[in-house]
Design an enzyme around this catalytic site. Structure first.
Site, PDB file in Angstrom:
ATOM      1  N   TYR A  32       0.620  -1.213   0.078  1.00 20.48           N
ATOM      2  CA  TYR A  32      -0.164   0.247   0.105  1.00 20.48           C
ATOM      3  C   TYR A  32       1.224   1.152   0.529  1.00 20.48           C
ATOM      4  O   TYR A  32       1.527   1.625   1.577  1.00 20.48           O
ATOM      5  CB  TYR A  32      -0.941   0.378   1.448  1.00 20.48           C
ATOM      6  N   TRP A  36      -3.799   6.186   2.840  1.00 15.13           N
ATOM      7  CA  TRP A  36      -5.075   5.222   3.800  1.00 15.13           C
ATOM      8  C   TRP A  36      -6.040   6.315   4.240  1.00 15.13           C
ATOM      9  O   TRP A  36      -5.604   6.145   5.145  1.00 15.13           O
ATOM     10  CB  TRP A  36      -4.987   3.675   3.938  1.00 15.13           C
ATOM     11  N   ASP A  39      -7.026   4.400   7.841  1.00 16.43           N
ATOM     12  CA  ASP A  39      -5.538   3.377   8.672  1.00 16.43           C
ATOM     13  C   ASP A  39      -4.824   5.283   8.954  1.00 16.43           C
ATOM     14  O   ASP A  39      -3.991   4.970  10.156  1.00 16.43           O
ATOM     15  CB  ASP A  39      -4.391   3.213   7.220  1.00 16.43           C
ATOM     16  N   GLY A 171     -13.686  -1.078   4.482  1.00 18.72           N
ATOM     17  CA  GLY A 171     -12.281  -1.540   5.489  1.00 18.72           C
ATOM     18  C   GLY A 171     -12.366  -3.034   5.623  1.00 18.72           C
ATOM     19  O   GLY A 171     -11.283  -3.394   5.878  1.00 18.72           O
ATOM     20  N   ASP A 173     -12.615  -5.686   3.469  1.00 15.41           N
ATOM     21  CA  ASP A 173     -12.598  -5.453   1.601  1.00 15.41           C
ATOM     22  C   ASP A 173     -13.584  -7.074   1.182  1.00 15.41           C
ATOM     23  O   ASP A 173     -14.246  -6.929   0.474  1.00 15.41           O
ATOM     24  CB  ASP A 173     -11.339  -5.847   0.618  1.00 15.41           C
ATOM     25  N   TYR A 366      -6.976 -12.704   4.640  1.00 17.96           N
ATOM     26  CA  TYR A 366      -7.143 -11.377   4.988  1.00 17.96           C
ATOM     27  C   TYR A 366      -8.749 -11.432   5.955  1.00 17.96           C
ATOM     28  O   TYR A 366      -8.410 -11.544   6.674  1.00 17.96           O
ATOM     29  CB  TYR A 366      -7.814 -11.076   3.222  1.00 17.96           C
ATOM     30  N   GLU A 410       0.373  -7.315   8.870  1.00 21.49           N
ATOM     31  CA  GLU A 410      -0.761  -6.538   8.679  1.00 21.49           C
ATOM     32  C   GLU A 410      -2.266  -7.474   9.686  1.00 21.49           C
ATOM     33  O   GLU A 410      -3.375  -6.906   9.944  1.00 21.49           O
ATOM     34  CB  GLU A 410      -1.282  -6.474   7.327  1.00 21.49           C
TER      35      GLU A 410
HETATM   36  C1  GLC Z   1      -6.922  -3.366   2.398  1.00 25.24           C
HETATM   37  C2  GLC Z   1      -7.850  -3.092   4.168  1.00 25.24           C
HETATM   38  C3  GLC Z   1      -7.800  -2.015   4.339  1.00 25.24           C
HETATM   39  C4  GLC Z   1      -6.906  -0.865   4.492  1.00 25.24           C
HETATM   40  C5  GLC Z   1      -6.059  -0.728   3.101  1.00 25.24           C
HETATM   41  C6  GLC Z   1      -4.682  -0.309   3.361  1.00 25.24           C
HETATM   42  O1  GLC Z   1      -7.598  -2.662   1.785  1.00 25.24           O
HETATM   43  O2  GLC Z   1      -8.537  -4.074   4.025  1.00 25.24           O
HETATM   44  O3  GLC Z   1      -9.139  -2.180   5.623  1.00 25.24           O
HETATM   45  O4  GLC Z   1      -7.431   0.363   4.746  1.00 25.24           O
HETATM   46  O5  GLC Z   1      -5.669  -2.620   2.557  1.00 25.24           O
HETATM   47  O6  GLC Z   1      -4.083  -0.592   4.791  1.00 25.24           O
END
Ligand code: GLC
Length: 723
Positions: A32, A36, A39, A171, A173, A366, A410
């Site tokens: 990522y 976000w 986050d 959040g 997914d 996940y 994570e």
């Molecule tokens: C994934 C998670 C999400 C989070 C993102 C960045 O998409 O599901 O909740 O905000 O990653 O960490």
């Protein structure tokens, strides 16, 4: 202070520092690489304990990219890190919307609005509040605008239930909650543009990520938004995925509460926010609660039905304070069951994201089974506000234990704890820091040095003046405890504050005082058996401490009051008893307090005749000393005392006060064991005691096998008030 925790707090801080980008912190460098939405909320809470500047910057940079209609985007892209994530701005095409912000590249959806809650934490944890105020003044209208957007654009039934229109907005997914609705969408290749996922190219296995089928749905919905030019009214008409979930709405409620407090700080009116809160809270209770399953559930706006999928998000109304007490106790039963890895079910980490007993539960995939630290963290807060202290504590335990043992991942395998997804994940590190500060590293907790207010040393006989209510016999301690419960129910608020001033002048307290006055005529010889004595004195200890706290106006810690445990007294017959007399003199069979060289009662002290003949070390887990590190208050009965003490010890041993770190060959235990080592029979006795009560088979086995090699560390005792 325990070195292992301190060391990992430093490691967590360096994870955040390492993940810093231009003006914000990315979730992780591998998966990522941009900013976000939620986050950043969690990350700012982590920073708030050691770097207010970065805590502020985190929220500031996110809100700078807020859309003109108030939407706070799920992702703010870093122009110089484009290329390794999908979907990026070229795919989102948000410039087709008149609301998209100028000068910022963002996605076209939002996420759970944790930000007001986070901003309040930043303010509360900052040392120099005046310095944070200008940021608050800047942020306030933006927070209001975000909430207003949700209540106008995402509130289709007008009942305060806010809907999401893409699984990423939740959040969570690929939560199983979305399966049924997504599968009603017919996807054909001509409806989908060509695309390439990037997440599975970075070394994370397919089994741990959403399926390709899910990605098709993700992409399909984005296509629909683009066609609608991100127009909410249009999307509302067209979008097949329109769901109001308990997680999103609970977080919104928690943030509405925080926003009211922020308004208060800024002296702004908050009637509108209060109405939002009430509207959403009521609809969560009425519409999202599943009587059938005893948990909150997501609601499909299209079919007007609950989705009947039981995930961890169903407990989140505890965080928002929106569950009724009945709903809370019902969902607690579910939460504390095998389905969500209750402690006694062996090797399993609380709490997994999905019911472990379902056929499609996946421990490594996940949002379909693993443990996520942010969910645990919100739930820990929720449990605490509803009074489920022990369970909250167990969650705190896992929030600390998982990263210490496996790293700042994570998410974690809910069966063996292994870390998955990105390594060095920012919110795991941030919420680890927050939990460590909230439990073990509190300022002044290891010595009380920071406490300014000191109440002068003098004896305070708490039951000397009031007229007695004339209660006779041994039921008196039961009556006292009942009255204390009434006081707690009325004056201990869900946000953890205690209104001492109101208690002192309340009818409930006056009633309580009359009951305690009856102690003056109580005949201690009525207590005959060991069990009667144990129950009476434990209950009395627990009530004198609460009464002492109320009487002395202690605000943050019993340590504010010099020699609290010696000077608070109850008169019983012709004697005065302090909490120390009860604990060390009577219940511990006249032993010495850990830092004193002499026994509690001297050779000529007449109170010696009330001492028990043998100490029972389990009493240490039943005495509530008005601090966070001691047990929650309960009523003990002469007939059930053995079982009750067993439970008290078992709860304590399986809470965050005992932490086993096999990788370091270490066990971290409460300082109580250090202070009262002799009551347990020294090092060996302590370990045997723990083995006897620990419920996790693997942990017991580890203790059996490690024998003398095991290193014992002591967790400092948290003296802050157990409010
Ligand atoms: C994934 C998670 C999400 C989070 C993102 C960045 O998409 O599901 O909740 O905000 O990653 O960490």
């Amino acid at each position: 202070m325990e070195e292992t925790i301190k060391k990992h707090v430093s490691l967590a801080k360096s994870v955040l520092v390492k993940n810093r980008s231009s003006g914000y912190t990315i979730p992780s460098s591998s998966l990522y690489p941009h900013q976000w939405n939620w986050d950043s909320g969690f990350i700012s809470i982590g920073y708030s304990h050691f770097d207010t500047g970065w805590a502020v910057r985190e929220l500031e940079s996110l809100f700078k990219a807020q859309w003109a209609n108030g939407m706070l985007p799920q992702i703010v892209f870093n122009k110089s890190s484009l290329g390794s994530y999908f979907p990026e701005p070229d795919f989102w095409n948000t410039e087709v919307s008149p609301h998209a912000p100028e000068g910022y590249l963002t996605s076209g959806i939002t996420m759970p609005p944790i930000h007001a809650f986070a901003a309040l934490s930043v303010f509360e944890n900052s040392r120099d509040k005046e310095k944070v105020k200008p940021f608050f003044v800047w942020l306030y209208p933006r927070l209001l605008k975000l909430h207003r957007y949700l209540y106008t654009e995402r509130n289709p039934d007008g009942n305060g239930l806010i809907c999401i229109r893409h699984p990423w907005e939740s959040g969570m997914d690929n939560s199983p909650s979305w399966d049924r609705v997504l599968r009603t969408i017919e996807i054909s290749s001509e409806k989908l543009p060509a695309y390439r996922r990037k997440d599975t190219e970075s070394g994370v296995s397919h089994d741990m990520r959403p399926s390709n089928e899910y990605y098709d749905y993700f992409v399909f919905l984005i296509e629909l938004f683009k066609k609608s030019r991100y127009d909410e009214k249009e999307i509302m008409k067209e979008c097949p995925f329109l769901i109001c979930g308990p997680l999103f709405n609970a977080i919104l409620c928690a943030s509405n509460e925080a926003l009211m407090q922020i308004s208060d700080i800024l002296k702004e009116p908050y009637r509108e926010i209060e109405q939002w809160y009430q509207l959403t809270a009521k609809s969560v209770q009425d519409t999202l609660y599943s009587h059938e399953h005893g948990i909150f559930d997501a609601y499909d706006m299209r079919t007007k039905r609950l989705l009947k999928v039981e995930t961890a998000s169903g407990f989140m109304p505890l965080f928002g304070g929106t569950a009724t007490p009945r709903q809370a106790s019902r969902i607690y039963e579910y939460l504390d069951s095998k389905s969500f890895c209750a402690l006694h079910q062996g090797n399993c980490f609380t709490i997994p994201s999905y019911d472990t007993q379902k056929e499609d539960f996946k421990r490594e995939n996940y949002w379909r089974g693993p443990v996520w630290i942010n969910i645990n963290w919100m739930l820990m807060h929720g449990l605490r506000r509803y009074g489920f202290i022990q369970k909250a504590d167990a969650l705190a335990h896992h929030i600390l234990e998982l990263p210490i043992r496996f790293g700042f991942y994570e998410y974690y395998d809910s069966v063996d704890g292994r870390g998955y997804g990105s390594k060095d994940f920012s919110w795991t590190a941030a919420l680890f820091i927050d939990t460590a500060y909230g439990t073990y590293l509190k300022k002044g907790a290891d010595g009380g040095s920071g406490i300014a207010k000191r109440i002068l040393f003098r004896n305070i006989v708490l039951n000397s003046t009031e007229e007695s209510s004339g209660i006779e016999g041994t039921t008196i301690s039961q009556k006292m405890l009942g009255a204390i419960r009434e006081i707690k129910a009325r004056y201990y608020t869900s946000r953890g504050t205690v209104d001492y001033a109101s208690i002192k002048t309340s009818d409930e307290y006056r009633e309580y005082k009359k009951i305690t006055a009856s102690l003056r005529d109580f005949d201690l010889s009525l207590l005959q058996s060991r069990n009667e004595k144990l129950a009476f004195w434990i209950n009395l200890y627990n009530t004198i401490v609460v009464d002492g706290i109320i009487a002395s106006g202690v605000q943050d810690s019993v340590r504010e009051s010099a020699r609290f445990f010696t000077k608070m007294k109850y008169r019983i017959g012709k004697y005065h008893f302090s909490p120390d007399d009860i604990e060390h003199g009577i219940l511990r069979a006249n032993r010495r307090k850990h830092y004193r060289p002499w026994s509690q009662f001297g050779p000529l002290n007449p109170k010696k005749k009330f001492s028990l003949t043998e100490p029972d070390p389990r009493i240490h887990f039943a005495l509530v000393c008005g601090s966070r590190s001691c047990a929650p208050i309960k009523y003990y009965t002469p007939d059930g005392i053995d079982e009750e003490l067993h439970m008290a010890a078992q709860n304590f041993i399986n809470s965050s006060e005992v932490m086993i770190i096999p990788e370091e060959n270490r066990i971290l235990i409460s300082q109580i064991f250090q202070w009262y080592r002799d009551d347990f029979g020294g090092r060996r006795g302590i370990l045997d005691f723990i083995k006897k009560y620990i419920l996790n088979d693997d942990k017991r086995k580890f203790l059996d096998e490690s024998g003398n090699k095991l290193k014992i560390g002591y967790l400092f005792y948290d003296w802050s008030l157990n409010k």
